[in-house]
Scaffold this active site. Structure first.
Site, PDB file in Angstrom:
ATOM      1  N   CYS A 134     -22.707 -36.369   9.461  1.00 22.17           N
ATOM      2  CA  CYS A 134     -22.121 -35.707   8.286  1.00 22.17           C
ATOM      3  C   CYS A 134     -22.541 -36.423   7.012  1.00 22.17           C
ATOM      4  CB  CYS A 134     -20.603 -35.678   8.416  1.00 22.17           C
ATOM      5  SG  CYS A 134     -19.756 -34.992   6.978  1.00 22.17           S
ATOM      6  N   CYS A 137     -19.788 -36.748   4.371  1.00 23.90           N
ATOM      7  CA  CYS A 137     -18.766 -37.733   4.744  1.00 23.90           C
ATOM      8  C   CYS A 137     -19.246 -39.157   4.450  1.00 23.90           C
ATOM      9  CB  CYS A 137     -18.428 -37.627   6.233  1.00 23.90           C
ATOM     10  SG  CYS A 137     -17.893 -36.003   6.778  1.00 23.90           S
ATOM     11  N   ASP A 138     -20.515 -39.437   4.780  1.00 24.27           N
ATOM     12  CA  ASP A 138     -21.009 -40.821   4.773  1.00 24.27           C
ATOM     13  C   ASP A 138     -22.137 -41.094   3.789  1.00 24.27           C
ATOM     14  OD1 ASP A 138     -19.230 -41.303   6.896  1.00 24.27           O
ATOM     15  OD2 ASP A 138     -20.700 -40.619   8.349  1.00 24.27           O
TER      16      ASP A 138
END
Length: 287
Positions: A134, A137-138
Site C-alpha cells: 500500500c 499507507c507507507d
C-alpha cells in the site's frame, strides 16, 4: 460466546457492502455489517480516484470515509470482527467470529479480495520493513529514497505516480513491455523523469537484515539476474479472493470467485454476493 441476531448480515464493509446496507436499511430491514479491517475496504489504499461519478478527483481514504458516514447516517449496526467460519445450511445462516456468533435469515457476502503476494524469499520476513502492499499507507516513509513498484495494472501505475512525488527514484518492474493499466495513467508514468520502467522482468529474491536493502531482478527473456539497490518495494500485482471460511457447497469459479445470478444470489437460498468477491470481469468501485 456472545450471540447476536439480525434479519440480514452483510459480511464486508467495502463500497458494495455499504451500499447494500444503505438499501436494506432504507427498506426497513434489520441489517448489520461485519468488517474486519477499515470500513471502505481496499479503496482506502488508492491515492486518487478520478473515475467515480460525482467526484472529479478524490483520495480513496476520503471516499471511503464519505461512504461510511453515509451508511452510519442510517444507524446501521457495525461490528469490527473477522469471520472464522460461515454456516449456510438451512433457513438460518450463522457467522462465527472471535468470541461472537451472528445468526441471520439472509447473508450478503461482500468480503472483497486480498492483495496478491509474490511468495518469494524475504517477502514475509521484511513485511513492514521495506516490503509493502500500500503506497498511500507507507509511501511517506520513503521521502527522497529509492523504491520499486511491482506490477503493470492501474494500482501499480497509481502507486508509482504517488511515490514519484515523494521518492528520489521509482522503478517499475513489470513482466511485459506494455502496461495493463489505463492509457492516461501509463502516459503520466512515462512523462515522469524520476520513474524508470524495467520491462520483461520479475523480482526473484529480496535481501536485507533489519530492513530491505536489495532486490534481485530476473529478466524473464534472458534469464539474467541483477541486483537493484532499493529502500522499499511495493507489490501491486492484483488481488485474490479468500473464501476459505465459507461453506464448501457455495458455487465458485476456478479462481475462487463466487458465482451469482443477475440478482446477486448464489446457488444457496438466502445467500448473496456483491462486489469484488463475485466473478465479475470488472473490479471497480462503481460496480
Amino acid at each position: 460466546m456472545d450471540r447476536f441476531y439480525h434479519d440480514l448480515i452483510i459480511l464486508g464493509g467495502g463500497p458494495a457492502g455499504l451500499t447494500a446496507g444503505i438499501y436494506a436499511k432504507r427498506a426497513g430491514v434489520d441489517v448489520a455489517i461485519i468488517e474486519k479491517g477499515l470500513v471502505g475496504g481496499v479503496v482506502n489504499s488508492s491515492c486518487e480516484v478520478s473515475n467515480y461519478t460525482g467526484f472529479k478527483s478524490v483520495s480513496g481514504m476520503e471516499l471511503a470515509q464519505k461512504m461510511q458516514e453515509h451508511a452510519q447516517s442510517f444507524d446501521i449496526t457495525f461490528y469490527n470482527d473477522e469471520a472464522k467460519k460461515v454456516y449456510l445450511d438451512g433457513d438460518k445462516k450463522v457467522v462465527e467470529c472471535f468470541g461472537k456468533e451472528f445468526e441471520c435469515k439472509a447473508l450478503i457476502i461482500a468480503i472483497g479480495a486480498d492483495v496478491r503476494k509474490l511468495y518469494i524469499e524475504g517477502e514475509k520476513a521484511l513485511l513492514g520493513r521495506g516490503v509493502s502492499y500500500c503506497a498511500t499507507c507507507d509511501g511517506n516513509l520513503y521521502k527522497d529514497k529509492v523504491v520499486a513498484v511491482i506490477g503493470g495494472g492501474n494500482t501499480a501505475l497509481e502507486d508509482s505516480l504517488y511515490l514519484a512525488h515523494l521518492a528520489q527514484k521509482v522503478y517499475i518492474i513489470h513482466r511485459k513491455d506494455d502496461f495493463r493499466g489505463e492509457k492516461y495513467l501509463a502516459d503520466r508514468v512515462r512523462a515522469r523523469k524520476n520513474i524508470e520502467v524495467i520491462p520483461y522482468s520479475t523480482v526473484s529474491k529480496i535481501f536485507g537484515e533489519e530492513r530491505l536493502s536489495k532486490i534481485e531482478v530476473m529478466n524473464i527473456e534472458t534469464q539474467q539476474a541483477s541486483l537493484l539497490d532499493v529502500d522499499g518495494m511495493f507489490v501491486c500485482i492484483g488481488i485474490d479472493p479468500d473464501t476459505s471460511m465459507l461453506a464448501m457447497d457455495i458455487e465458485k469459479d476456478n479462481a475462487g470467485y463466487i458465482i451469482t445470478d443477475k440478482y446477486m444470489q448464489t446457488n444457496l437460498e438466502g445467500v448473496y454476493a456483491v462486489g469484488d468477491i463475485r466473478n465479475t470481469p470488472l473490479k471497480q468501485i462503481i460496480t
